[in-house]
Scaffold this active site. Structure first.
Site, PDB file in Angstrom:
ATOM      1  N   LYS A  23      -2.394  -1.187  -8.710  1.00 19.26           N
ATOM      2  CA  LYS A  23      -2.408  -2.304  -7.756  1.00 19.26           C
ATOM      3  C   LYS A  23      -3.074  -3.529  -8.383  1.00 19.26           C
ATOM      4  CE  LYS A  23      -2.125  -4.478  -3.750  1.00 19.26           C
ATOM      5  NZ  LYS A  23      -3.119  -5.528  -3.711  1.00 19.26           N
ATOM      6  N   SER A  25       0.390  -3.340  -0.914  1.00 24.92           N
ATOM      7  CA  SER A  25       0.811  -4.721  -1.165  1.00 24.92           C
ATOM      8  C   SER A  25       1.944  -5.122  -0.235  1.00 24.92           C
ATOM      9  CB  SER A  25       1.279  -4.881  -2.616  1.00 24.92           C
ATOM     10  OG  SER A  25       1.725  -6.207  -2.836  1.00 24.92           O
ATOM     11  N   GLU A  38       1.163 -10.825 -10.256  1.00 22.23           N
ATOM     12  CA  GLU A  38       1.361 -11.792  -9.167  1.00 22.23           C
ATOM     13  C   GLU A  38       0.723 -13.138  -9.523  1.00 22.23           C
ATOM     14  OE1 GLU A  38      -0.809 -12.225  -4.909  1.00 22.23           O
ATOM     15  OE2 GLU A  38       0.233 -10.312  -5.221  1.00 22.23           O
ATOM     16  N   HIS A  42      -0.574  -5.058 -10.607  1.00 21.15           N
ATOM     17  CA  HIS A  42       0.384  -5.751  -9.732  1.00 21.15           C
ATOM     18  C   HIS A  42      -0.152  -7.129  -9.368  1.00 21.15           C
ATOM     19  CE1 HIS A  42       1.340  -7.082  -5.635  1.00 21.15           C
ATOM     20  NE2 HIS A  42       2.546  -6.570  -5.809  1.00 21.15           N
ATOM     21  N   ASN A  43      -1.411  -7.189  -8.951  1.00 20.03           N
ATOM     22  CA  ASN A  43      -1.992  -8.466  -8.542  1.00 20.03           C
ATOM     23  C   ASN A  43      -2.125  -9.429  -9.715  1.00 20.03           C
ATOM     24  OD1 ASN A  43      -2.219  -7.124  -6.097  1.00 20.03           O
ATOM     25  ND2 ASN A  43      -4.241  -7.940  -5.663  1.00 20.03           N
TER      26      ASN A  43
END
Length: 484
Positions: free
Chosen positions: A185, A130, A192, A188-189
């Protein structure tokens, strides 16, 4: 230049190119290959010229240039292209060689690929990367999982190229087995998505309710970035509102309000549904993008469905402080839900996740990097068995302080007809989480009435299930008890 490369990378798109240059700048020799051979030649003439980079024109040549055990990193489109390259590479690889998937792959694919490659004597790493173009070049956040035996072999390269926090700690560490890296991940996205949506909601409130112009909004986000909300996304948001188009107007005002998405937010929501985790804020963020894409329908609806006539009459500076509280409270809920999802996945898939360590991997390089993440690390250092971030003393005190302003913003937005789905769902989750008695007793009664699905009683131990013949016509047979 060394005869053999330390690592090879396939896929010279934006992220791949910049990762290669990052690796080379840290002293590693890198071999490169791309399906389009012209891209290789152009890269070697341009950004790769006179550097410790070996351009190759076939997979056989590419693999032959790699030092054993070979380390091959794929930076290609997720899905079928990854599997295709794996199959093309296998005939050229030997026992103990490593294939690394650095794209935005779905974690079940990484679970499958780990098992498949290990069955052939090879090792696999599925890693989230990222930070976008700049992060890839200067230092991304890297979240590797897969075959544990591969970690020590790639650790020196990954930690050298990763972003560093203030004490020099790299934003990269081992996450866990098989698909754990890509799962983290994905979360995380998803976070986001949530962060971006609550920022957009704050913007719409400022623009449509407070009547603020781009320059004024720029100054608010600039101020917020200097305090508790300091983060990459708040920083770039401030920059966006200051940017002018060719005619001198604010560029953001000339951009069509139809958002795109690549699917990782949706994956996060689906994973939450599969694991039974109330990931409400991120789910609303995904749906908000879907609604934004229906531009033509919204334009037609705006002509037929009138906006409430209520006008904001409060004091603007005070309301902006309340808006900051609403943003901060919502952000806490977003991360709390994201961490709940990781805990559920760790239990389901047998992963041993370091939750404080994950916060530090996100502290630099990645899109959601922020001062806020230090507080999450501290929470898990204080209690590594913490079940919900809202129960940590710092977060519980902070969210309680944010409540009055947060509730005021939601109320005023509703009265003014301004949608704030992510902020609203975050508050609803908070209220639900802190409520000892929810109305699900009625829901269970309804389920038992029409489907004999049984219920538990408040005056009996958990785990005992009962059925009532509500109509006198249903008999005593009940349905089996299970949760999806």
């Amino acid at each position: 230049m060394k005869k053999f490369a330390d690592i090879g990378l396939i896929g010279l798109a934006v992220m791949g190119e910049n990762l290669v240059l990052n690796m080379e700048s840290k002293g590693f020799t890198v071999a490169v290959f791309n399906r389009s051979l012209e891209k290789i030649d152009q890269f070697m003439k341009d950004r790769g010229n006179n550097k410790n980079i070996i351009g190759t024109h076939s997979l056989e040549e590419f693999v032959r240039t790699l030092e054993r055990p070979r380390k091959v990193m794929l930076m290609v489109k997720a899905g079928k292209p990854v599997d295709e390259f794996i199959e093309l590479l296998i005939p050229y690889l030997e026992h103990g060689d490593i294939i690394i998937d650095g794209g935005n792959s779905h974690f079940p694919d990484s679970n499958r690929r780990t098992a498949y490659l290990e069955s052939k004597g090879l090792l696999f790493i599925g890693t989230g990367v990222s930070g976008g173009e700049e992060g890839a070049l200067r230092g991304p956040s890297i979240m590797p999982g897969g075959s544990p035996a591969a970690w020590l072999l790639v650790k020196p390269i990954f930690q050298a190229i990763a972003a560093k926090v203030s004490d020099g700690t790299p934003c990269c560490d081992w996450v866990g087995e098989n698909g754990a890296g890509h799962f983290v991940k994905m979360v995380h996205n998803g976070i986001e998505y949530g962060d971006m949506q609550i920022i957009c909601e704050a913007y719409q409130v400022m623009r449509d309710m407070l009547g603020m112009k781009a320059e004024e909004i720029h100054l608010v986000f600039k101020e917020w970035n200097e305090g508790d909300l300091g983060s990459y996304l708040i920083e770039i948001t401030s920059d966006i509102f200051a940017f002018r188009d060719a005619d001198g107007t604010a560029l953001v005002d000339n951009i069509l309000d139809a958002a795109g998405q690549k699917g990782t937010g949706k994956w996060t929501g689906v994973a939450a549904l599969d694991l039974g985790v109330p990931l409400t804020l991120i789910g609303e963020a995904v749906f908000a993008r879907c609604l934004s894409s229906q531009k033509e329908e919204r334009v037609e609806a705006s002509k037929l469905l009138a906006t409430p006539s209520h006008a904001f009459k409060g004091e603007r500076e005070l309301f902006l402080r309340h808006l900051k509280d609403a943003l901060y409270g919502s952000k806490i809920v977003s991360y709390a839900q994201g961490y709940l999802l990781m805990r559920a996945a760790a239990k389901e898939y047998g992963w041993n996740l370091n939750y404080g360590g994950i916060a530090m991997m996100w502290r630099g390089g990645c899109i959601i990097r922020s001062n806020f993440l230090d507080k999450i690390r501290d929470a898990y250092m204080l209690n590594n068995q913490l079940t919900n971030l809202l129960l940590d003393p710092f977060f519980s005190n902070t969210i309680m302080d944010a409540q009055p302003g947060w509730r005021n913003v939601i109320s005023e937005a509703a009265l003014n007809g301004i949608p704030v789905p992510a902020m609203s769902s975050a508050l609803a989750y908070f209220d639900g989480f802190r409520t000892a008695n929810l109305p699900a007793n009625l829901l269970q009664a309804q389920r038992d009435y029409f489907g004999a699905h049984t219920y538990e009683r408040t005056d009996r131990p958990r785990g005992e299930f009962f059925h009532t013949n509500w109509t006198g016509r249903g008999g005593e047979t009940s349905s089996s008890t299970y949760n999806v």
